[in-house]
Design a protein around this motif. Sequence first.
Motif, PDB file in Angstrom:
ATOM      1  N   SER A 194       0.951  -1.162  -0.135  1.00  0.00           N
ATOM      2  CA  SER A 194      -0.085  -0.130  -0.016  1.00  0.00           C
ATOM      3  C   SER A 194       0.827   1.170  -0.080  1.00  0.00           C
ATOM      4  CB  SER A 194      -0.920   0.142   1.445  1.00  0.00           C
ATOM      5  OG  SER A 194      -1.645  -1.329   1.279  1.00  0.00           O
ATOM      6  N   THR A 195       0.229   2.314  -0.651  1.00  0.00           N
ATOM      7  CA  THR A 195       1.076   3.774  -0.709  1.00  0.00           C
ATOM      8  C   THR A 195      -0.056   4.762  -0.540  1.00  0.00           C
ATOM      9  OG1 THR A 195       2.534   2.751  -2.620  1.00  0.00           O
ATOM     10  CG2 THR A 195       2.452   4.981  -2.195  1.00  0.00           C
ATOM     11  N   ASN A 196       0.320   5.361   0.760  1.00  0.00           N
ATOM     12  CA  ASN A 196      -0.528   6.442   0.841  1.00  0.00           C
ATOM     13  C   ASN A 196      -0.314   7.821   0.271  1.00  0.00           C
ATOM     14  OD1 ASN A 196       1.659   7.801   2.345  1.00  0.00           O
ATOM     15  ND2 ASN A 196       0.894   7.038   4.387  1.00  0.00           N
ATOM     16  N   ARG A 197      -1.252   8.882   0.660  1.00  0.00           N
ATOM     17  CA  ARG A 197      -0.916   9.988  -0.181  1.00  0.00           C
ATOM     18  C   ARG A 197       0.653  10.701  -0.053  1.00  0.00           C
ATOM     19  NH1 ARG A 197      -5.225  11.534  -3.063  1.00  0.00           N
ATOM     20  NH2 ARG A 197      -7.423  10.686  -2.631  1.00  0.00           N
ATOM     21  N   ASN A 200       4.280   7.010   1.792  1.00  0.00           N
ATOM     22  CA  ASN A 200       4.803   6.196   2.599  1.00  0.00           C
ATOM     23  C   ASN A 200       4.324   4.612   2.003  1.00  0.00           C
ATOM     24  OD1 ASN A 200       6.072   8.125   4.295  1.00  0.00           O
ATOM     25  ND2 ASN A 200       4.100   8.508   5.063  1.00  0.00           N
ATOM     26  N   SER A 228      -7.559   4.887  -4.993  1.00  0.00           N
ATOM     27  CA  SER A 228      -7.294   5.314  -3.576  1.00  0.00           C
ATOM     28  C   SER A 228      -8.795   5.083  -3.039  1.00  0.00           C
ATOM     29  CB  SER A 228      -7.114   6.752  -3.432  1.00  0.00           C
ATOM     30  OG  SER A 228      -5.470   6.645  -3.902  1.00  0.00           O
ATOM     31  N   TYR A 232      -8.367   4.804   4.023  1.00  0.00           N
ATOM     32  CA  TYR A 232      -7.197   5.439   4.362  1.00  0.00           C
ATOM     33  C   TYR A 232      -6.787   6.271   2.998  1.00  0.00           C
ATOM     34  CZ  TYR A 232      -7.188   2.536   8.119  1.00  0.00           C
ATOM     35  OH  TYR A 232      -7.846   1.670   9.240  1.00  0.00           O
ATOM     36  N   ASN A 233      -7.424   6.332   1.838  1.00  0.00           N
ATOM     37  CA  ASN A 233      -6.932   7.084   0.812  1.00  0.00           C
ATOM     38  C   ASN A 233      -5.550   6.577   0.145  1.00  0.00           C
ATOM     39  OD1 ASN A 233      -9.264   8.710   0.448  1.00  0.00           O
ATOM     40  ND2 ASN A 233      -8.494  10.150   2.056  1.00  0.00           N
ATOM     41  N   SER A 234      -5.479   5.301   0.019  1.00  0.00           N
ATOM     42  CA  SER A 234      -3.996   4.730  -0.361  1.00  0.00           C
ATOM     43  C   SER A 234      -4.282   3.784  -1.472  1.00  0.00           C
ATOM     44  CB  SER A 234      -3.485   4.113   0.859  1.00  0.00           C
ATOM     45  OG  SER A 234      -4.143   2.706   1.361  1.00  0.00           O
ATOM     46  N   SER A 236      -3.210   0.312  -3.652  1.00  0.00           N
ATOM     47  CA  SER A 236      -2.668  -0.824  -3.046  1.00  0.00           C
ATOM     48  C   SER A 236      -2.456  -1.909  -4.551  1.00  0.00           C
ATOM     49  CB  SER A 236      -3.360  -1.649  -1.945  1.00  0.00           C
ATOM     50  OG  SER A 236      -4.721  -2.131  -2.459  1.00  0.00           O
TER      51      SER A 236
END
Length: 245
Positions: A194-197, A200, A228, A232-234, A236
């Motif tokens: 997963s990659t968040n805004r 990370n 997204s 969590y607005n990520s 994946s």
Amino acid sequence: MGYYNYQSGLIYRHLNQEGSWDDHLERCRSFILKAVDHYSPDKISVLGSGWLMELPLAELVEKNIRVSLIDIVHPPEVKEQAGSIKNVEIIEDDVSGGLISEVWVKSSKYSFLKKMKSLDEIVIPEYNPGTDPGMVISLNILTQIESLLVDFLKRRSDLKEEEFLIFRRKIQNRHLEFLKKHHSVLISDIAEISTNRAGNINSMATLVTDVPDGIFSEEWTWNFDSKSTDFYNSTSVMKILALTI
């Protein structure tokens, strides 16, 4: 435990991804056809057939292969469309071998006030189709068998994450034990990244046991959520493993 809602959510997520699943779906279909050419089965049992997105059903029917579509619940659209196809059988069955009922019964004496203290009393069965399944396809369900069950049990227990990890590993092992008894195809996610805004990145293993060596295998990335859409607005992606057993 929410299985129909899970399936409904899956098809809506697919539609929302606007084609980003296409490569994954095509690779699933291609790998299955490769396995069919290798094993030349007369019958195929598909565990976790779902919406049939990953399954080359038309090609299998053209090869005059008898196909059993097995899932805990089938979408009405699948029942209507696939149920009328010659040599296609739709079966509603718990591919965990009865673990759903086992968890429900064993956890029924607990509540939010009286929590479970151990998972040891839960017997993890092996799936038994009752008849010769032919070639078996485990279609993106190895890590999903435990998913809703673990979420359910977490609400009724005070157990540590390590105990749930052991429980998950036992469930995955039991499924693999069944597959190893037959000519089988395993297609499963093995990790979610997963990659968040903020950029990370978090990687989490979804496969928590060892898999057998395959006659042949492939790995690829599934752009599971590129829009997204989660809480969590990520975004994946799933790491996918496909192998023949």
